[in-house]
Design a protein around this motif. Structure first.
Motif, PDB file in Angstrom:
ATOM      1  N   GLU A  22    -104.639 -70.956  84.480  1.00 14.50           N
ATOM      2  CA  GLU A  22    -103.584 -70.428  85.349  1.00 14.50           C
ATOM      3  C   GLU A  22    -102.198 -70.664  84.754  1.00 14.50           C
ATOM      4  OE1 GLU A  22    -104.126 -72.358  89.118  1.00 14.50           O
ATOM      5  OE2 GLU A  22    -105.953 -71.225  89.564  1.00 14.50           O
ATOM      6  N   ARG A  23    -102.045 -71.767  84.050  1.00  8.65           N
ATOM      7  CA  ARG A  23    -100.753 -72.102  83.456  1.00  8.65           C
ATOM      8  C   ARG A  23    -100.582 -71.513  82.060  1.00  8.65           C
ATOM      9  NH1 ARG A  23     -99.938 -78.400  85.447  1.00  8.65           N
ATOM     10  NH2 ARG A  23     -99.882 -77.902  87.662  1.00  8.65           N
ATOM     11  N   GLY A  24    -101.595 -70.796  81.592  1.00 13.64           N
ATOM     12  CA  GLY A  24    -101.518 -70.173  80.279  1.00 13.64           C
ATOM     13  C   GLY A  24    -101.705 -71.147  79.130  1.00 13.64           C
ATOM     14  N   TRP A  25    -102.337 -72.283  79.407  1.00 15.96           N
ATOM     15  CA  TRP A  25    -102.574 -73.293  78.385  1.00 15.96           C
ATOM     16  C   TRP A  25    -103.929 -73.062  77.736  1.00 15.96           C
ATOM     17  CZ3 TRP A  25    -101.329 -78.122  81.868  1.00 15.96           C
ATOM     18  CH2 TRP A  25     -99.964 -78.123  82.175  1.00 15.96           C
ATOM     19  N   THR A  26    -104.037 -73.386  76.473  1.00 16.68           N
ATOM     20  CA  THR A  26    -105.314 -73.295  75.777  1.00 16.68           C
ATOM     21  C   THR A  26    -106.112 -74.576  76.016  1.00 16.68           C
ATOM     22  OG1 THR A  26    -104.359 -74.245  73.779  1.00 16.68           O
ATOM     23  CG2 THR A  26    -104.342 -71.836  73.964  1.00 16.68           C
ATOM     24  N   SER A  27    -107.390 -74.515  75.702  1.00 17.03           N
ATOM     25  CA  SER A  27    -108.233 -75.711  75.751  1.00 17.03           C
ATOM     26  C   SER A  27    -109.152 -75.666  74.543  1.00 17.03           C
ATOM     27  CB  SER A  27    -109.045 -75.761  77.042  1.00 17.03           C
ATOM     28  OG  SER A  27    -109.734 -76.985  77.147  1.00 17.03           O
ATOM     29  N   PRO A  28    -108.929 -76.520  73.559  1.00 20.73           N
ATOM     30  CA  PRO A  28    -107.992 -77.636  73.610  1.00 20.73           C
ATOM     31  C   PRO A  28    -106.547 -77.171  73.442  1.00 20.73           C
ATOM     32  CG  PRO A  28    -109.012 -77.577  71.460  1.00 20.73           C
ATOM     33  CD  PRO A  28    -109.655 -76.497  72.287  1.00 20.73           C
TER      34      PRO A  28
ATOM     35  N   MET B 284    -114.101 -78.594  84.354  1.00 23.27           N
ATOM     36  CA  MET B 284    -114.358 -78.086  85.701  1.00 23.27           C
ATOM     37  C   MET B 284    -113.104 -77.412  86.266  1.00 23.27           C
ATOM     38  SD  MET B 284    -116.939 -81.095  87.033  1.00 23.27           S
ATOM     39  CE  MET B 284    -116.911 -80.550  88.708  1.00 23.27           C
ATOM     40  N   GLY B 285    -112.694 -77.771  87.480  1.00 23.87           N
ATOM     41  CA  GLY B 285    -111.558 -77.122  88.115  1.00 23.87           C
ATOM     42  C   GLY B 285    -110.261 -77.283  87.353  1.00 23.87           C
ATOM     43  N   LEU B 286    -110.148 -78.342  86.583  1.00 24.89           N
ATOM     44  CA  LEU B 286    -108.932 -78.538  85.788  1.00 24.89           C
ATOM     45  C   LEU B 286    -108.824 -77.510  84.673  1.00 24.89           C
ATOM     46  CD1 LEU B 286    -108.909 -82.423  85.614  1.00 24.89           C
ATOM     47  CD2 LEU B 286    -107.329 -80.963  86.897  1.00 24.89           C
ATOM     48  N   SER B 287    -109.949 -77.017  84.172  1.00 24.03           N
ATOM     49  CA  SER B 287    -109.885 -75.972  83.148  1.00 24.03           C
ATOM     50  C   SER B 287    -109.305 -74.693  83.737  1.00 24.03           C
ATOM     51  CB  SER B 287    -111.248 -75.721  82.507  1.00 24.03           C
ATOM     52  OG  SER B 287    -112.171 -75.239  83.450  1.00 24.03           O
ATOM     53  N   GLU B 288    -109.598 -74.435  85.005  1.00 22.76           N
ATOM     54  CA  GLU B 288    -109.005 -73.282  85.691  1.00 22.76           C
ATOM     55  C   GLU B 288    -107.494 -73.465  85.823  1.00 22.76           C
ATOM     56  OE1 GLU B 288    -108.423 -69.696  87.381  1.00 22.76           O
ATOM     57  OE2 GLU B 288    -110.277 -70.401  86.455  1.00 22.76           O
ATOM     58  N   LEU B 289    -107.050 -74.661  86.135  1.00 26.72           N
ATOM     59  CA  LEU B 289    -105.618 -74.957  86.208  1.00 26.72           C
ATOM     60  C   LEU B 289    -104.948 -74.692  84.863  1.00 26.72           C
ATOM     61  CD1 LEU B 289    -103.206 -76.193  87.818  1.00 26.72           C
ATOM     62  CD2 LEU B 289    -103.911 -78.396  86.874  1.00 26.72           C
ATOM     63  N   PHE B 290    -105.582 -75.119  83.775  1.00 26.50           N
ATOM     64  CA  PHE B 290    -105.042 -74.861  82.440  1.00 26.50           C
ATOM     65  C   PHE B 290    -104.903 -73.351  82.206  1.00 26.50           C
ATOM     66  CE2 PHE B 290    -105.285 -78.601  79.323  1.00 26.50           C
ATOM     67  CZ  PHE B 290    -104.993 -79.536  80.300  1.00 26.50           C
TER      68      PHE B 290
END
Length: 94
Positions: free
Chosen positions: A19-25, A11-17
């Motif tokens: 924004e920080r240029g982090w991949t998921s996973p 959810m919103g935490l994926s947007e934070l990731f």
């Protein structure tokens, strides 16, 4: 000696990731026996942004989660809709 975990955000935490240029996973080196609170501090994510830490599919409050090398971790924010809370196994968490 640190070792790697795999971490995802929902959810919103994926947007934070994003924004920080982090991949998921995302792969992250952590020391053995890292608490959920230590993990959040390392990620610079506040406790009020995370309701549940899933470690290998098991839901826990961040203060009760323990992460070990090789674990698969997911973070879920407050506000997950009711049916998903039941399916994911955290509807009765405080």
């Amino acid at each position: 000696m640190p070792a790697t975990i795999e971490i995802r955000a929902f959810m919103g935490l994926s947007e934070l990731f994003r924004e920080r240029g982090w991949t998921s996973p995302m792969s992250l080196d952590v020391p053995p026996e890292t608490t959920g609170e230590e993990l959040l501090a390392r990620l610079d994510v506040t406790r009020d942004q995370v309701e549940v830490v899933f470690v290998n599919g098991k839901a826990s409050a961040p203060e009760h989660a323990v992460v070990r090398p090789g674990d698969r971790v997911a973070l879920a924010p407050p506000g997950v809709p009711g049916p998903y809370r039941v399916l994911l196994g955290f509807r009765n968490m405080g």
